[in-house]
Design a protein around this motif. Structure first.
Motif, PDB file in Angstrom:
ATOM      1  N   THR A 120      35.616  35.224 -40.729  1.00 52.75           N
ATOM      2  CA  THR A 120      36.733  34.450 -40.182  1.00 52.75           C
ATOM      3  C   THR A 120      37.853  34.460 -41.220  1.00 52.75           C
ATOM      4  OG1 THR A 120      35.732  32.400 -41.013  1.00 52.75           O
ATOM      5  CG2 THR A 120      35.349  32.941 -38.713  1.00 52.75           C
ATOM      6  N   PRO A 156      40.106  29.613 -37.562  1.00 48.68           N
ATOM      7  CA  PRO A 156      38.650  29.741 -37.368  1.00 48.68           C
ATOM      8  C   PRO A 156      37.925  29.588 -38.697  1.00 48.68           C
ATOM      9  CG  PRO A 156      39.697  31.904 -37.321  1.00 48.68           C
ATOM     10  CD  PRO A 156      40.802  30.900 -37.352  1.00 48.68           C
ATOM     11  N   ASP A 162      36.235  27.504 -33.805  1.00 48.46           N
ATOM     12  CA  ASP A 162      37.694  27.636 -33.813  1.00 48.46           C
ATOM     13  C   ASP A 162      38.245  26.258 -34.154  1.00 48.46           C
ATOM     14  OD1 ASP A 162      40.153  28.757 -33.564  1.00 48.46           O
ATOM     15  OD2 ASP A 162      40.090  28.987 -31.386  1.00 48.46           O
TER      16      ASP A 162
END
Length: 601
Positions: A428, A469, A483
């Motif tokens: 992420t 995220p 998220d």
């Protein structure tokens, strides 16, 4: 996530504002909350605070502790406007001439100006592109500027990523380089012959600038007229020794302020230091550095400092002990804690075991042979061979960016979560709002999903969008992502890159339910047993379970109240759960603010 007040005459410390919870609530005193309060300045009885992760400027009335949002919509952006119609990108340093505020908008690579009387926000200098070009307001560039100070005519900027001190003329926005070679160096000298390493904050007495040269563990002094740079205090060796001048030591000093006689420095060793400018004498006036040690031991005899990430190979747990910049190992059967890698000092050195260095390691995963770590503030992915402890840089140039390429030619911006299917790593890339994919055998970095713009669009690949995220896990067929900025759990089909919302309404709230009828509060860490997902719902202080096949969300553990009580289900309490992993029998949770690893059967 608090604003603290320290009375200089008595060293008494109190909390002026902030609950300590992660949030953006306006209110009075401890009823307000912040996400990442960073820079601070006082103007006419009010404090103005850059709340970096919330992309806002907050105002605190000192006499009452009342907190209000002064500017910034909370969205990650660079729009000029009035008050909350404007947007920022991770604002950090802040200063004032009494009429205007000047802000280092670090993620936007710009210097912003706010007229205090009206709240009107404009961009004073910086094109917004990463760079080190001198020139006009619109053509000059910065690289993650952090600290700012003003004399009313100029704004002086600690241009952290460029390792330089820059000057902005307020009347025109013209940018020039006052000092710094641009290389990581610690040499004293004049102007661009001097060197800095990640200068962080900056203060002034009108004749000199004082810079917290964080990467060099020093406090530097610059005569403004001549640009001559000298070392005022700090040996360059990390530590917390109170002495005079270069006989003293600091550990990644950051915040710095001048009161007319003395400098006060926020030392990352968890202490506040005072420097008498006339003598260079350094003393510690608040905090206890000894209480922040990462102690190895068994069970509760061991100590961590704000750990974030956790993973397991079934026999051991591996923990990113973030604030101590260490990778720790815990033998599950005995709860014995070791230090596997990291010197504890700020850096990005590749070496073996405790000779290597990190800068806020965050996420961690393993393929059984090596550990892979998101070295967040270095914008790198690091690899640790378990058998030897050898640490190398696996991917990332160290600069801020989102370049897809191979190994050190790729770039990231605040990578946090990481997982693996044994063939690829999935990361992420938080401030790029993307999910990145890295081939373990090739080191090739590509963008799997995310447009790079903040949003919540369900689509395929780069047509989809995310908002900050954080956590990521995989069952081999899909990826599951917390998220965090959208308060949702997203699913990505690995074969197609199609992104959908599995659970979460998008409201910043906590409610059990089915799919998008449920809600989360800044979900953070995530793991799976193949049937369910287990999520640290960080701001709600609970552990949530999501059934993958149905999207049904329930609360597995945590009352929602702040605490460290052990117990069953909702009888237990957490402070701020972040990382989470499972060995198939138990869940192991990193409780960031209590500096503990918790176990859930």
């Amino acid at each position: 996530r608090m604003i603290r007040q320290l009375v200089l005459s008595t060293a008494e410390v109190t909390t002026l504002a902030g609950s300590g919870d992660l949030g953006s609530t306006d209110g009075i005193g401890v009823n307000a909350d912040f996400k990442t309060p960073n820079g601070i300045v006082e103007v006419n009885g009010n404090l103005y605070v850059t709340d970096s992760s919330d992309n806002k400027i907050r105002k605190i009335v000192i006499s009452t502790g009342e907190v209000a949002t002064f500017a910034g919509s909370g969205s990650f952006g660079s729009a000029d406007g009035t008050g909350t119609a404007a947007s920022f990108k991770s604002p950090t340093g802040i200063t004032s001439d009494g009429t205007n505020l000047y802000i280092a908008d670090s993620g936007g690579n710009t210097i912003r100006e706010i007229e205090i009387a009206t709240g009107v926000v404009t961009t004073l200098a910086g094109s917004g592109a990463f760079g080190s070009a001198d020139g006009s307001a619109a053509e000059g560039s910065f690289f993650t500027p952090s600290g700012v100070v003003t004399d009313g005519v100029n704004v002086y900027v600690a241009d952290t990523g460029n390792h330089k001190i820059r000057k902005v003329t307020i009347a025109t926005g013209e940018i020039t380089t006052l000092a710094g070679t641009g290389d990581t160096d610690s040499a004293d000298g004049t102007g661009t012959a001097a060197g800095f390493h990640s200068p962080d904050r900056i203060a002034s007495d009108g004749t000199y600038l004082y810079v917290s040269d964080s990467g060099n563990h020093k406090i530097r002094q610059i005569e403004i007229f001549s640009a001559e740079v000298t070392t005022l205090a700090g040996s360059g060796i990390p530590g917390n020794v109170d002495q005079t001048g270069v006989s003293a030591s600091f550990t990644n000093p950051r915040g710095i302020v001048f009161d007319g006689l003395n400098l006060y420095v926020a030392d990352s060793g968890a202490i506040i230091r005072q420097i008498v400018i006339s003598t260079g004498a350094v003393t510690t006036i608040a905090g206890d550095a000894s209480d922040q040690n990462s102690i190895n031991g068994i069970g509760t005899a061991a100590k961590f400092n704000k750990p974030e990430g956790i993973t397991t190979d079934g026999t051991n747990l591996y923990v990113a002990d973030s604030n101590h910049r260490l990778i720790r190992k815990i033998v599950i059967a005995t709860a014995k804690v070791y230090t596997l890698a990291g010197s504890g000092f700020f850096g990005s050195s590749d070496a073996t075991a405790t000779s290597a260095s990190f800068n806020y390691p965050f996420g961690i995963t393993t393929d059984g042979v090596s550990l892979f770590v998101t070295d967040t503030h270095n914008n790198k992915i690091r690899k640790i061979v378990l058998s030897s402890g050898v640490v190398t840089t696996f991917a990332g140039s160290g600069g801020v960016g989102d370049t897809d390429d191979t190994g050190p030619f790729a770039s990231f911006w605040h990578p946090t979560g990481i997982t693996t299917d044994g063939i690829h790593l999935y990361v992420t890339d938080t401030l790029n709002h993307k999910i990145r994919k890295i081939g373990i055998s090739t080191g090739i970095v590509s963008t799997l999903a995310g447009s790079g713009e903040e949003g919540s669009t369900d689509e395929a690949g780069t047509e989809a969008s995310f908002s900050n995220p954080k956590g990521i896990t995989t069952d081999g067929t899909n990826l599951y992502v917390t998220d965090s900025g959208n308060h949702k759990i997203r699913q990505i089909v690995l074969s197609s890159g199609v992104v959908t919302t599995l659970a979460g309404s998008g409201d910043d709230w906590t409610a059990d339910g089915l799919g998008t009828s449920a809600s989360f509060r800044s979900p953070y860490g995530i793991t799976t047993d193949g049937t369910s997902l287990y999520v640290t719902d960080s701001s709600a202080r609970t552990i949530r379970q999501v059934v993958i096949s149905t999207g049904l969300v329930t609360t597995l553990a945590g009352s929602g109240d702040e605490g460290t009580a052990d117990g069953t289900g909702s009888a237990a309490t957490f402070m701020r759960p972040v990382g989470i992993t499972s060995d198939g029998t138990s869940l192991f949770v990193v409780d960031y603010l209590s500096h503990q690893i918790r176990k859930i059967d």
